[in-house]
Design an enzyme around this catalytic site. Structure first.
Site, short mmCIF file in Angstrom:
data_model
loop_
_atom_site.label_atom_id
_atom_site.label_comp_id
_atom_site.label_asym_id
_atom_site.label_seq_id
_atom_site.Cartn_x
_atom_site.Cartn_y
_atom_site.Cartn_z
CG HIS A 1 -4.34 3.54 -2.14
ND1 HIS A 1 -4.00 2.08 -2.88
CD2 HIS A 1 -3.74 3.99 -3.19
CE1 HIS A 1 -3.55 2.10 -3.94
NE2 HIS A 1 -2.74 3.65 -3.86
CG ASN B 1 0.11 0.44 -6.76
OD1 ASN B 1 -1.16 0.24 -5.39
ND2 ASN B 1 -0.30 1.06 -7.09
CE1 TYR C 1 3.13 6.55 -0.08
CE2 TYR C 1 1.73 5.00 0.84
CZ TYR C 1 2.79 5.52 -0.15
OH TYR C 1 2.59 5.28 -1.33
FE1 HDE Z 1 0.63 6.07 -2.50
N1 HDE Z 1 0.29 7.11 -1.32
N2 HDE Z 1 1.73 7.71 -3.33
N3 HDE Z 1 1.76 4.89 -3.91
N4 HDE Z 1 -0.42 4.84 -2.04
C1 HDE Z 1 -0.90 6.54 -0.44
O1 HDE Z 1 -0.62 7.31 2.42
C2 HDE Z 1 1.57 8.68 -2.47
C3 HDE Z 1 2.02 5.56 -5.11
C4 HDE Z 1 -0.36 2.81 -2.25
O2 HDE Z 1 -3.13 0.07 2.29
C5 HDE Z 1 -1.25 7.47 0.75
O3 HDE Z 1 -1.89 6.68 3.96
C6 HDE Z 1 2.39 9.60 -3.12
C7 HDE Z 1 2.85 4.54 -5.73
C8 HDE Z 1 -0.81 2.14 -1.50
O4 HDE Z 1 -3.35 2.21 3.80
C9 HDE Z 1 -0.64 9.19 0.57
C10 HDE Z 1 3.07 8.84 -4.53
C11 HDE Z 1 2.40 2.95 -5.80
C12 HDE Z 1 -1.51 2.94 -0.72
C13 HDE Z 1 0.31 8.24 -0.92
C14 HDE Z 1 2.27 7.14 -4.40
C15 HDE Z 1 1.41 3.48 -4.56
C16 HDE Z 1 -0.97 3.82 -0.91
C17 HDE Z 1 -2.58 8.18 1.51
C18 HDE Z 1 4.47 9.45 -5.52
C19 HDE Z 1 2.89 1.64 -5.87
C20 HDE Z 1 -3.19 2.47 0.34
C21 HDE Z 1 -3.68 8.58 2.29
C22 HDE Z 1 5.56 9.44 -4.89
C23 HDE Z 1 3.69 1.10 -5.74
C24 HDE Z 1 -2.09 2.41 1.34
C25 HDE Z 1 -2.07 7.29 3.37
C26 HDE Z 1 -2.70 1.74 2.93
C27 HDE Z 1 -1.74 5.58 -0.39
C28 HDE Z 1 1.23 8.62 -1.01
C29 HDE Z 1 2.77 6.63 -5.35
C30 HDE Z 1 0.20 2.54 -3.46
C31 HDE Z 1 -1.22 9.89 0.27
C32 HDE Z 1 3.53 11.14 -3.01
C33 HDE Z 1 3.68 4.47 -6.79
C34 HDE Z 1 -0.94 1.34 -1.45
O5 HDE Z 1 0.55 9.05 1.52
#
Ligand code: HDE
Length: 487
Positions: free
Chosen positions: A56, A129, A339
């Site tokens: 993202h 999302n 996060y």
């Molecule tokens: Fe993320 N995700 N994610 N994700 N995600 C990040 O946080 C993570 C998942 C989503 O605008 C990271 O600051 C794991 C689902 C958005 O700043 C990180 C898993 C959904 C954003 C991270 C998921 C999301 C992130 C990258 C599996 C929708 C941007 C850097 C368990 C429901 C937020 C950061 C923004 C960002 C981890 C799966 C949506 C790496 C471990 C499911 C919208 O922390």
């Protein structure tokens, strides 16, 4: 432009006499190390980049407000939802998933839909999302999955072989990849797409009674897709097309708006529902759990500074407020750690004190020091609890609600492997002939980049289990036949 005269200074506020010429020894002599203004400028310039988000990374943000339009206080005690008409400031960041900072907006990818509500009980972050489901359902698979979405470690290039090898070995991804390769995979703008919490969460009311919920942000502007050919053209000509559209719409007073709804599931249904309600690759039928209106979200102000507000925004699914809690969804559980850990790495231990992240309600705790502690650091207050000096105390009424657990600690797989009926319903009942044809073409176009028939045939077999027509038509488009073993 303000006409008040401003004067250049160094970072420490000293006036700058000459910002055009380095100080040299004599007319042509070497530059002097005593030119501290030059050295400070070059040294700070080297340190302008913070690590981009590992996923993202490319995003666009906006400020706005959320207003309650329906009384849901019988389900949740969350103060910001407590009465019709109540308004709460919020900030949203939209994003793509796989691309780096600077990558194109108009790619086929889910869009991040991260909302920070600055409520009177602290920040509530709903980090979703534009798709109601996800590719996988256990956090332990996330790094592997994202590696396939990023660059091949050997070539440094995106690689459909990795993408489809993983997906064809992960049938739980079928629902999301069908959604993603349909029209909603490339939204016309960030305004013309819905947002979802995706996971199941828990709401708890003032009497301590719990229900499970799923969130739906429905765009008042409607949902519109971008034609894939136009999307590819825009990716080259204007990689910031969606970012620009959102900014201009708000700048022109054309404020985008979403209605927030929830689906409510009684806790007792969770053990009997035909799908595991904590499996984020599955939706809940709206016939079973209809949408209940909660409020409206309006975006009406652009960020003043992109880096300060959008790049430094720190969302976490772990930012709950009283009345809203986690469910046992294994993907959500993993995110509760990931996060804030990512933010500590990316923007430091005190990222919550940055203006864009700072709660608008009072923050009282004993966390002290750490880099960039620019917020007074608790002043002269004591920094421990319990204490005899009237320090801040806990409020037991805000404890997380107790819930029953059972069984052994173990690495447990989900019970159900029905990964076919929901993408089947999407393909047969939701899509019309036109979208089915576009879906199949998008699958064929994407799979055409795969070098191994073994991977293509494995994926075709999965599509065939979703619907024989889907499997047959994708196979035909690839010049292959559905394996007999799939029939
Ligand atoms: Fe993320 N995700 N994610 N994700 N995600 C990040 O946080 C993570 C998942 C989503 O605008 C990271 O600051 C794991 C689902 C958005 O700043 C990180 C898993 C959904 C954003 C991270 C998921 C999301 C992130 C990258 C599996 C929708 C941007 C850097 C368990 C429901 C937020 C950061 C923004 C960002 C981890 C799966 C949506 C790496 C471990 C499911 C919208 O922390």
């Amino acid at each position: 432009m303000s006409n008040e005269k401003k004067y250049l200074t160094t970072a420490s506020g000293a006036p700058v006499g000459d910002n055009q010429n380095s100080i040299t020894a004599g007319h042509r002599g070497p530059t002097l190390i005593q030119d501290v203004h030059l050295i400070e400028k070059l040294a700070h310039f080297n340190r302008e980049r913070v690590p981009e988000r590992v996923v993202h990374a490319k995003g666009a943000g906006a400020h706005g407000y959320f207003q309650v339009t329906n009384d849901v206080s019988k389900y949740t005690k969350a103060a910001f939802l407590s009465e019709v008409g109540k308004s709460t400031p919020m900030f949203i960041r939209f994003s793509t998933v796989a691309g780096e900072l600077g990558s194109a907006d108009t790619v086929r990818d889910p869009r991040g839909f991260a909302v920070k509500f600055y409520t009177e009980e602290g920040n509530y972050d709903l980090v979703g999302n534009n798709t109601p489901i996800f590719f996988i359902r256990d956090a332990i698979k996330f790094p592997d999955f994202i590696h396939t979405q990023k660059r091949n470690p050997h070539t440094g290039r995106k690689d459909p072989n990795m993408v489809w090898d993983f997906w064809s070995l992960s049938p739980e991804s079928l629902h999301q990849i069908t959604y993603l390769h349909g029209d909603r995979g490339i939204p016309a703008t960030l305004r013309h797409m819905n947002g979802y919490g995706s996971h199941t969460f828990k709401w708890v009311n003032a009497e301590g009674e719990a229900v499970f919920v799923k969130y739906h942000f429905i765009a008042e502007q409607g949902v519109k897709a971008l034609d894939p050919e136009l999307a590819a053209k825009l990716a080259g000509e204007n990689p910031d097309y969606h970012t620009e559209d959102l900014y201009n719409a708000i700048d022109n007073g054309d404020f985008p708006e979403w209605k927030l709804y929830v689906q409510i599931m009684p806790v007792e249904d969770a053990n009997t529902y035909r799908y595991d309600p904590f499996d984020v690759t599955k939706t809940w039928s709206r016939k079973d759990y209809p949408l209940i209106e909660v409020g409206r979200m309006v975006l009406d102000r652009n960020p003043e500074n992109y880096f300060a507000e959008v790049e430094q925004a720190a969302f976490s699914p772990g930012h709950f407020v009283p009345g809203i809690e986690a469910s046992p969804d294994k993907m959500l559980q993993g995110r509760l750690f990931a996060y804030s850990d990512a933010h500590r790495y990316r923007i430091g231990a005190n990222h919550e004190a940055l203006p864009i992240n700072r709660a608008k309600s009072e923050v009282n705790n004993n966390q002290r020091d750490g880099q960039m502690r620019f917020d007074g650091n608790g002043g002269s207050a004591i920094n421990y609890e319990p204490n005899s000096f009237n320090g801040p105390v806990e409020t037991p009424e805000n404890k997380t609600s107790p819930f029953e657990v059972s069984g052994f600690a173990d690495s447990v797989a989900y019970d159900s492997d029905d990964h076919y009926s929901q993408p089947r319903a999407l393909f047969r009942d939701v899509m019309d002939d036109g979208e089915r044809t576009r879906l199949i073409q998008n699958f064929v176009d994407h799979l055409s980049g795969v070098d191994y028939d073994e991977i293509k045939l494995r994926q075709i077999s999965l599509f065939y289990k979703v619907d024989p027509e889907l499997g047959e038509r994708v196979a035909e488009g690839l010049g292959l036949s559905v394996p007999e073993t799939a029939k």
